[in-house]
Design an enzyme around this catalytic site. Structure first.
Site, mmCIF file in Angstrom:
data_model
loop_
_atom_site.group_PDB
_atom_site.id
_atom_site.type_symbol
_atom_site.label_atom_id
_atom_site.label_comp_id
_atom_site.label_asym_id
_atom_site.label_seq_id
_atom_site.Cartn_x
_atom_site.Cartn_y
_atom_site.Cartn_z
ATOM 1 N N ASP A 186 3.118 -14.060 12.217
ATOM 2 C CA ASP A 186 2.009 -14.597 11.821
ATOM 3 C C ASP A 186 0.761 -13.334 11.810
ATOM 4 O OD1 ASP A 186 -0.864 -15.589 11.521
ATOM 5 O OD2 ASP A 186 -0.165 -17.345 12.558
ATOM 6 N N GLU A 225 0.897 -1.181 0.033
ATOM 7 C CA GLU A 225 0.020 -0.051 0.018
ATOM 8 C C GLU A 225 0.781 1.322 0.017
ATOM 9 O OE1 GLU A 225 -3.524 -0.141 2.525
ATOM 10 O OE2 GLU A 225 -3.625 2.196 2.631
ATOM 11 N N LYS A 276 -8.140 -0.549 10.935
ATOM 12 C CA LYS A 276 -7.520 -0.839 9.757
ATOM 13 C C LYS A 276 -6.231 -0.050 9.412
ATOM 14 C CE LYS A 276 -6.809 -1.387 5.152
ATOM 15 N NZ LYS A 276 -5.960 -0.435 4.466
ATOM 16 N N HIS A 285 -2.439 10.417 -0.818
ATOM 17 C CA HIS A 285 -2.397 9.121 -1.206
ATOM 18 C C HIS A 285 -2.219 9.293 -2.841
ATOM 19 C CE1 HIS A 285 -3.603 5.503 0.518
ATOM 20 N NE2 HIS A 285 -3.848 5.192 -0.567
#
Ligand code: MEV
Length: 423
Positions: A277, A83, A261, A375
């Site tokens: 993990d 990302e 998130k 972004h």
């Protein structure tokens, strides 16, 4: 050698140059970081030992976040993510905390929980007590399974037993608490749970069914706090609005899911880079966010007495330095060496700090300017590169497609062609 994580010139060079700069800064020889080059990374035969039916490997970019200070020590943090903006945002937020002391962490110790499910117990309440009466025997049996862990000062510490009403009748559930030290711990606790299950079923008077660790690792919490400079954030109004944005996430699960998130953008990138993990950490984080029966934000934002923004975060972090892909994956090993962490708790502290930095960066962008600007600038660079722009051409092509507000693949190609024709 003490690392200085301030590396303002890092973005001005190419990946090989960055590796050289970072190696110098971190006191590592250049060879250690060479595995980050895809041609020296995970080999097919190594991958073939990691999972089944291997046909290849997937490249994920690894970037290094700068400016991070945790508990008075600087870290250069490898982050594996596809990302755009994530690495730059973490570095930027870390810079805003740096002058005010950076990040401070604490933890509950590395205690993992194994669950043993006993079904078909005719007298579950009495069965529960029969298991509890055998506490010392069961803990000793658990510790016999892993003398190495016991030798390192870890091992089974405590157990608890409850009766659980379910739609299929009452069940007896035992939790075994195991200090797993520097391991993620899944293997250690699962082995213990399997060894104990027949005896626990016998004591309870029922049948043993599942015996497996819980990813709701709420005995392995890491906490982090930091102050972010109000001036660097953009002033008192930005601080106020970030606090309001945080309050929105605390109160509303739709916003909390996105807010969390943003935290996991940072957390998972370091977890992945170090061969840990990601799914275990993610399920633990979201279970923790719902611990009071409703899903909420993992972090909190307040205005400090001096007007600076105070951010705090608490989450379970089941990460290790021994075993698993952390040991078997050469790139993960190099990532751990680059970080220079010596214990799983230290690694967890750095991960939590990156999570909080990432969260703050997203909230600031959202509250102060909207997320799309930064972004899209980075997205424009990706489009320019995909159109075939060289390192020198990426900047001008990206700048032009942003200025023209046409951040699309075909326009990047057109601008690149024009740029070349004009030469
Ligand atoms: C995007 O990957 C993450 C954000 O949506 C997080 C947030 O909204 O806080 C920007």
């Amino acid at each position: 050698m003490a690392v200085n994580s301030r590396l303002p010139r890092l973005r001005d060079t190419d990946p090989a140059g960055r590796r050289r700069l970072i190696a110098e800064h971190a006191g590592l020889d250049a060879e250690t970081l060479q595995v980050f080059d895809p041609s020296h990374g995970l080999e097919l035969k190594q991958a073939d030992h990691l999972i089944e039916n291997v046909i290849g490997v997937l490249g994920v970019p690894v970037g290094v976040a700068t400016n991070l200070t945790v508990n008075g020590r600087d870290y250069l943090v490898p982050m594996a993510t596809e990302e755009p903006s994530v690495v730059a945002a973490a570095s930027n937020a870390a810079r805003m905390a740096r002058g005010l002391g950076g990040f401070h962490t604490s933890d509950t110790g590395a205690v993992m929980i194994a669950q043993l499910q006993i079904v078909e117990v005719p007298d579950p309440e009495a069965g529960r007590l029969r298991v509890l009466e055998a506490r010392d025997e069961l803990l000793a049996l658990a510790n016999e399974q892993d003398p190495v862990l016991a030798g390192l000062g870890g091992g089974a510490r405590e157990l608890s037993v409850r009766t659980l009403p379910t739609r299929a009748g009452d069940q007896v559930i035992m939790h075994l608490h195991v200090d797993v030290r520097d391991a993620m711990g899944a293997n250690a606790v699962n082995t213990m749970a399997e060894a104990l299950a027949p005896r626990v079923a016998e004591l309870a008077g029922g049948r043993s069914l599942l015996r497996i660790l819980s990813n709701k690792a709420d005995r392995r919490l890491t906490r982090v706090r930091a102050r972010f400079d109000a001036d660097l954030l953009g002033g008192a109004e930005v601080v106020r609005d970030i606090v309001l944005a945080g309050a929105f996430a605390e109160a509303d699960p739709y916003r909390a899911a996105t807010h969390n998130k943003g935290i996991m953008n940072g957390v998972s990138a370091v977890v992945l880079a170090t061969g840990n993990d990601t799914r275990a950490v993610e399920s633990g984080a979201h279970a923790h966010a719902a611990r009071d029966g409703h899903y909420t934000a993992l972090s909190r934002f307040e205005t400090g007495p001096d007007g600076h923004l105070v951010g705090t975060l608490e989450l379970p972090l089941a990460v290790g330095l021994v075993g698993g892909a952390t040991r078997a994956h050469p790139v993960a090993q190099a990532a751990v060496r680059l970080l220079g962490v010596e214990s799983a708790a230290e690694l967890a502290g750095v991960i939590a700090a990156v999570g909080l930095a990432q969260n703050l960066a997203a909230l600031r962008a959202l509250a102060a300017e909207g997320i799309q600007r930064g972004h899209m600038t980075l997205h424009a660079r990706t489009l320019a590169a995909s159109a075939g722009a060289t390192a020198d051409e990426i900047g001008p092509v990206a700048a032009r497609i942003v200025a023209d507000r046409r951040i699309r693949a075909e326009y990047a190609e057109q601008v690149l062609a024009e740029l070349r024709a004009a030469r």
